[in-house]
Design a protein around this motif. Structure first.
Motif, short mmCIF file in Angstrom:
data_model
loop_
_atom_site.label_atom_id
_atom_site.label_comp_id
_atom_site.label_asym_id
_atom_site.label_seq_id
_atom_site.Cartn_x
_atom_site.Cartn_y
_atom_site.Cartn_z
N UNK A 223 0.83 -1.20 0.00
CA UNK A 223 0.00 0.00 0.00
C UNK A 223 0.87 1.26 0.00
N UNK A 224 1.92 1.23 0.80
CA UNK A 224 2.80 2.41 0.91
C UNK A 224 3.44 2.72 -0.44
N UNK A 225 3.88 1.69 -1.12
CA UNK A 225 4.51 1.88 -2.43
C UNK A 225 3.50 2.38 -3.47
N UNK A 226 2.21 2.19 -3.22
CA UNK A 226 1.18 2.62 -4.16
C UNK A 226 0.61 4.00 -3.87
N UNK A 227 1.18 4.73 -2.89
CA UNK A 227 0.65 6.06 -2.55
C UNK A 227 1.11 7.11 -3.56
N UNK A 228 0.16 7.85 -4.09
CA UNK A 228 0.44 8.97 -4.99
C UNK A 228 0.41 10.27 -4.19
N UNK A 229 1.22 11.24 -4.59
CA UNK A 229 1.25 12.53 -3.89
C UNK A 229 -0.13 13.20 -3.95
N UNK A 230 -0.88 12.93 -5.00
CA UNK A 230 -2.21 13.55 -5.13
C UNK A 230 -3.16 13.09 -4.03
N UNK A 231 -2.83 11.97 -3.37
CA UNK A 231 -3.69 11.43 -2.31
C UNK A 231 -3.23 11.88 -0.92
#
Length: 376
Positions: A223-231
């Motif tokens: 999940x951490x690796x899938x975090x986008x700055x837009x979120x």
């Protein structure tokens, strides 16, 4: 009118049905003439219903169809995780196809068959947990076959199968080994070790941020690796978790399990780290998409990169062997235990807040499995 006949073949009695070309083909086989004649009578009254009841599909063939269906849910429709879909394939190849009796028909499957199969897996050195998981998957397989009209519900003899009803099977159960937790002193020591010695080394810095995120929130590394700055909402101290990066490095628009799609509350210390890191990263990558973005690929850093970084620090501490299973899972259990322990002293930490933060649908999972520790 349905035309049928009963013939004796060896020690058995077969029922034949006339097809559209006028040829008789075998549709069922019985040990006694009486059973064959009863089926012939039912066949004349209800052709489709009777044929479903005597389907010649074996358990092996049905399981193969079921595992293919599960695999397609991920491979074609992206509605099941890669790990889950491949699990059914793996269970079929390693256990069902290798150990389950080939000639047992799906409509004949019984509780005794499942109990015997469970013991076969145990003898092949399967753990109690794996053997239990595979055995109970037969229920899901049968339900799917009923839905697909491969078999009739009236033949569903394993619906109420429970291992607890077989003391000889439960004798192989061993208490679950608890996931090891980090102590506060270990957290402090690890935090000092992961701090980048060279603050211009991008990969040391990005791995530091990723490990900090896991330490402070208990979020899954996928999940951490899938975090986008837009979120990431800095003003509200919130981050939306709605993606994950699979082991294959594929980014998917879903999380691991129901309840894991959530908005995280970001601890103050982690928020300060993220603010500084975003500024640091933006000077090296133009308009980065991912929080943990690789310097050149424009994709999230690899799972291997962050794990090797963390394990190298645990080796310096001399505890790598203790956390060799999955140190990131230990972070999840440590955070879960900490927030559950703190709940009594903080009214803000109600059940909904806790299960949302960890990403569980049911608070009992957080309490009884992840937070069920007294040695923190």
């Amino acid at each position: 009118m349905t035309k049928t006949k009963v013939l004796k073949r060896g020690k058995s009695y077969v029922v034949q049905l006339q097809d559209e070309q006028g040829k008789y083909k075998q549709v069922a086989k019985f040990d006694t003439e009486l059973d064959a004649k009863v089926f012939k009578r039912d066949l004349i009254k209800d052709r489709e219903g009777s044929l479903k009841k005597v389907t010649q599909v074996t358990v092996i063939n049905a399981w193969k169809k079921y595992s293919d269906y599960k695999y397609d849910l991920w491979n074609k429709y992206d509605s099941l995780s890669e790990d889950q879909s491949k699990m059914y394939k793996r269970h079929f190849e390693k256990y069902v196809n290798q150990l389950f009796p080939k000639r047992i028909l799906l409509r004949e499957l019984s509780n005794k068959d499942l109990a015997n199969f469970f013991m076969m897996m145990i003898r092949q050195k399967a753990t109690f947990g794996v053997a239990k998981q595979v055995t109970y998957q037969f229920k899901g397989m049968y339900e799917w076959c009923i839905k697909e009209e491969i078999v009739d519900r009236s033949t569903y003899n394993i619906e109420f199968f429970q291992l607890k009803n077989y003391p000889e099977l439960m004798a192989h159960h061993k208490p679950r080994k608890k996931t090891p937790l980090f102590t506060m002193s270990q957290y402090d020591e690890l935090y000092e070790l992961i701090k980048p010695a060279d603050k211009n080394n991008y990969y040391d810095v990005v791995n530091f941020v990723g490990v900090c995120f896991a330490m402070f929130t208990g979020a899954r590394i996928s999940e951490i690796r899938g975090i986008e700055w837009s979120k990431v909402n800095f003003s509200a101290s919130r981050i939306k978790i709605d993606k994950q990066v699979l082991n294959s490095e594929q980014v998917v628009n879903r999380v691991k399990a129901e309840g894991s799609n959530r908005v995280l509350v970001v601890p103050t210390k982690l928020l300060k780290i993220l603010i500084k890191f975003k500024d640091f990263q933006s000077k090296r990558i133009a308009n980065p998409t991912w929080m943990l973005e690789h310097l050149t690929t424009q994709r999230p850093i690899t799972d291997k990169s962050i794990r090797e970084f963390l394990i190298s620090k645990l080796e310096i501490m001399g505890v790598a062997e203790h956390f060799k299973g999955s140190p990131f899972k230990s972070f999840r259990h440590t955070v879960s235990t900490a927030v559950v322990n703190q709940q009594a002293a903080s009214p803000v930490l109600n059940d909904n807040v806790i299960k949302n933060q960890i990403g569980h649908r049911d608070i009992r999972t957080t309490r009884q499995i992840y937070g069920d520790h007294n040695d923190l």
